[in-house]
Enzyme design. Sequence first.
Site, PDB file in Angstrom:
ATOM      1  CE  LYS A  80      -4.707   0.602   0.761  1.00 24.06           C
ATOM      2  NZ  LYS A  80      -5.387  -0.187  -0.018  1.00 24.06           N
ATOM      3  CB  VAL A 184     -19.608  -0.684  -3.516  1.00 21.94           C
ATOM      4  CG1 VAL A 184     -19.716  -2.179  -2.985  1.00 21.94           C
ATOM      5  CG2 VAL A 184     -17.862  -0.946  -3.470  1.00 21.94           C
TER       6      VAL A 184
HETATM    7  P1  NAD Z   1     -18.431   6.056  -1.843  1.00 22.35           P
HETATM    8  O1  NAD Z   1     -17.277   6.860  -0.965  1.00 22.35           O
HETATM    9  O2  NAD Z   1     -18.498   5.247  -3.246  1.00 22.35           O
HETATM   10  O3  NAD Z   1     -19.794   5.123  -0.709  1.00 22.35           O
HETATM   11  C1  NAD Z   1     -19.243   5.249  -0.168  1.00 22.35           C
HETATM   12  C2  NAD Z   1     -20.687   6.217   0.807  1.00 22.35           C
HETATM   13  O4  NAD Z   1     -20.329   6.007   2.119  1.00 22.35           O
HETATM   14  C3  NAD Z   1     -20.813   7.897   0.265  1.00 22.35           C
HETATM   15  O5  NAD Z   1     -21.740   8.034  -0.539  1.00 22.35           O
HETATM   16  C4  NAD Z   1     -20.897   8.536   1.715  1.00 22.35           C
HETATM   17  O6  NAD Z   1     -21.946   9.356   1.978  1.00 22.35           O
HETATM   18  C5  NAD Z   1     -21.463   7.474   2.494  1.00 22.35           C
HETATM   19  N1  NAD Z   1     -21.113   7.974   4.088  1.00 22.35           N
HETATM   20  C6  NAD Z   1     -20.016   8.168   4.757  1.00 22.35           C
HETATM   21  N2  NAD Z   1     -20.603   8.029   6.125  1.00 22.35           N
HETATM   22  C7  NAD Z   1     -21.137   7.094   6.551  1.00 22.35           C
HETATM   23  C8  NAD Z   1     -22.130   7.029   7.298  1.00 22.35           C
HETATM   24  N3  NAD Z   1     -21.581   6.960   8.811  1.00 22.35           N
HETATM   25  N4  NAD Z   1     -23.849   6.734   6.866  1.00 22.35           N
HETATM   26  C9  NAD Z   1     -24.417   6.588   5.912  1.00 22.35           C
HETATM   27  N5  NAD Z   1     -23.520   6.927   4.647  1.00 22.35           N
HETATM   28  C10 NAD Z   1     -22.277   7.285   4.758  1.00 22.35           C
HETATM   29  O7  NAD Z   1     -17.317   4.431  -1.669  1.00 22.35           O
HETATM   30  P2  NAD Z   1     -17.506   2.951  -2.203  1.00 22.35           P
HETATM   31  O8  NAD Z   1     -16.122   2.681  -2.964  1.00 22.35           O
HETATM   32  O9  NAD Z   1     -18.247   2.544  -2.515  1.00 22.35           O
HETATM   33  O10 NAD Z   1     -16.829   2.030  -1.436  1.00 22.35           O
HETATM   34  C11 NAD Z   1     -17.451   2.029  -0.012  1.00 22.35           C
HETATM   35  C12 NAD Z   1     -16.443   0.899   1.034  1.00 22.35           C
HETATM   36  O11 NAD Z   1     -16.405  -0.228   0.642  1.00 22.35           O
HETATM   37  C13 NAD Z   1     -15.694   1.853   1.448  1.00 22.35           C
HETATM   38  O12 NAD Z   1     -14.759   1.391   2.573  1.00 22.35           O
HETATM   39  C14 NAD Z   1     -14.479   0.761   0.439  1.00 22.35           C
HETATM   40  O13 NAD Z   1     -13.312   0.931   1.605  1.00 22.35           O
HETATM   41  C15 NAD Z   1     -14.045  -0.114   0.781  1.00 22.35           C
HETATM   42  N6  NAD Z   1     -14.599  -1.401  -0.585  1.00 22.35           N
HETATM   43  C16 NAD Z   1     -14.543  -0.687  -2.110  1.00 22.35           C
HETATM   44  C17 NAD Z   1     -14.288  -0.994  -2.961  1.00 22.35           C
HETATM   45  C18 NAD Z   1     -14.873  -0.139  -4.155  1.00 22.35           C
HETATM   46  O14 NAD Z   1     -14.416  -1.653  -5.362  1.00 22.35           O
HETATM   47  N7  NAD Z   1     -14.717   0.665  -4.792  1.00 22.35           N
HETATM   48  C19 NAD Z   1     -12.934  -2.732  -2.879  1.00 22.35           C
HETATM   49  C20 NAD Z   1     -13.275  -2.468  -1.297  1.00 22.35           C
HETATM   50  C21 NAD Z   1     -13.833  -2.509  -0.377  1.00 22.35           C
END
Ligand code: NAD
Length: 362
Positions: A80, A184
């Site tokens: 990382k 996601v």
């Molecule tokens: P994203 O930023 O598109 O979506 C996250 C959402 O969560 C945002 O809409 C945000 O407003 C919301 N949020 C933040 N705090 C919140 C709370 N307290 N209550 C409700 N909603 C809240 O991110 P993503 O790409 O959808 O990823 C989501 C999670 O999955 C992250 O933790 C990320 O690290 C993990 N992840 C993502 C991927 C990927 O392919 N994008 C892969 C592995 C892990």
Amino acid sequence: MKVFEYLNELEHERVIFCSNPEIGLKSIIAIHSTTLGPALGGVRMWPYRSEEEALLDVLRLSRGMTYKAATAGLNLGGGKAVIIGDPKKDKSEALFRAFGRFVDQLGGDYITAEDVGTDMEDMETILIETKWVCGVSPAHGGSGDPSPVTAYGVLQGMKAAVKLKMPDKELGDLSVAIQGLGSVGYHLAKYLRDLGSKIFGADIDPEANDIAAEELGVEIVSPDDIFDIECDIFSPCALGGVLNDDTIPRMKCKIVAGAANNQLADEKRHAEMIYKRGILYAPDFVINAGGLINVYNELIGEYNQERALRMTRGIYLNLLRIFQLAQENDMTPTEAASKAAIERIENIKKLGSRHWDKFIKR
Ligand code: NAD
């Protein structure tokens, strides 16, 4: 902070401090393990309050990548990088090119990708300086946005958890509460809607709530209430640390299965707390491997989404195996997943010298 003690405890192979004062680059690359393959992991850009905080974050995150790749059965190690800075103010072409040069010097032992605070455009700037970057756009032969594949993997993991916990039910008969309706969360809700599941959702962004409600029929609840919803599955798809002393006693679900990284505030203690409540927890680094599987598919030949989805379906059997290992050893699924990861790494280590050059095509 005792840096060397910490390094020894987490057993990192190499940590590289990258500095270019003229451009303002302050970055750390942590290579945790290259036993199974090159250390792949995204570069996070974040306004860390201190250099110590940045170092701890990159050490912890890189070890997590080793475990994620190992349990997913990928030929990848774990690494990382972090760039200290505010992604809203401090990004520039020179910054990412300078970072790309440091990545290039590592000759493929570390492969970078996007993470919190960095995006596909930044990866394409890095690509000017090094081929050791993935997650670029399909126009550059990349795999593009990984979140639909991550959501698909979470869906497979949910199916595995349902098979174990409620064998007479189908996912479509059940209710799911999704915390976070971003990239996601939205795609996951879409898959669940197609199966006929009842979906509750909460996001702190009102626009994300409106889109999910209008397009997918998600019943929106307040972000504070999402933990208290009576449902079959709770799916954390927002931030880390959400499974903690406050939230675990409130949960009224049978399964926790979501995409967020580092969901357990304290990996050991909170995994045990969930276990004692009789709730089945799908370890985050196993169920959310779809995104990593997706970028891995860029490295093993021309990117092909069908192949990436096919590999992602493996999360179903992988989780069943881990749940079974947990039952046999009377341990939490998180402990079982770590045990499986360590065993695979130790076994491959016995092969001796580095053997992975032949399947990484670059
Ligand atoms: P994203 O930023 O598109 O979506 C996250 C959402 O969560 C945002 O809409 C945000 O407003 C919301 N949020 C933040 N705090 C919140 C709370 N307290 N209550 C409700 N909603 C809240 O991110 P993503 O790409 O959808 O990823 C989501 C999670 O999955 C992250 O933790 C990320 O690290 C993990 N992840 C993502 C991927 C990927 O392919 N994008 C892969 C592995 C892990």
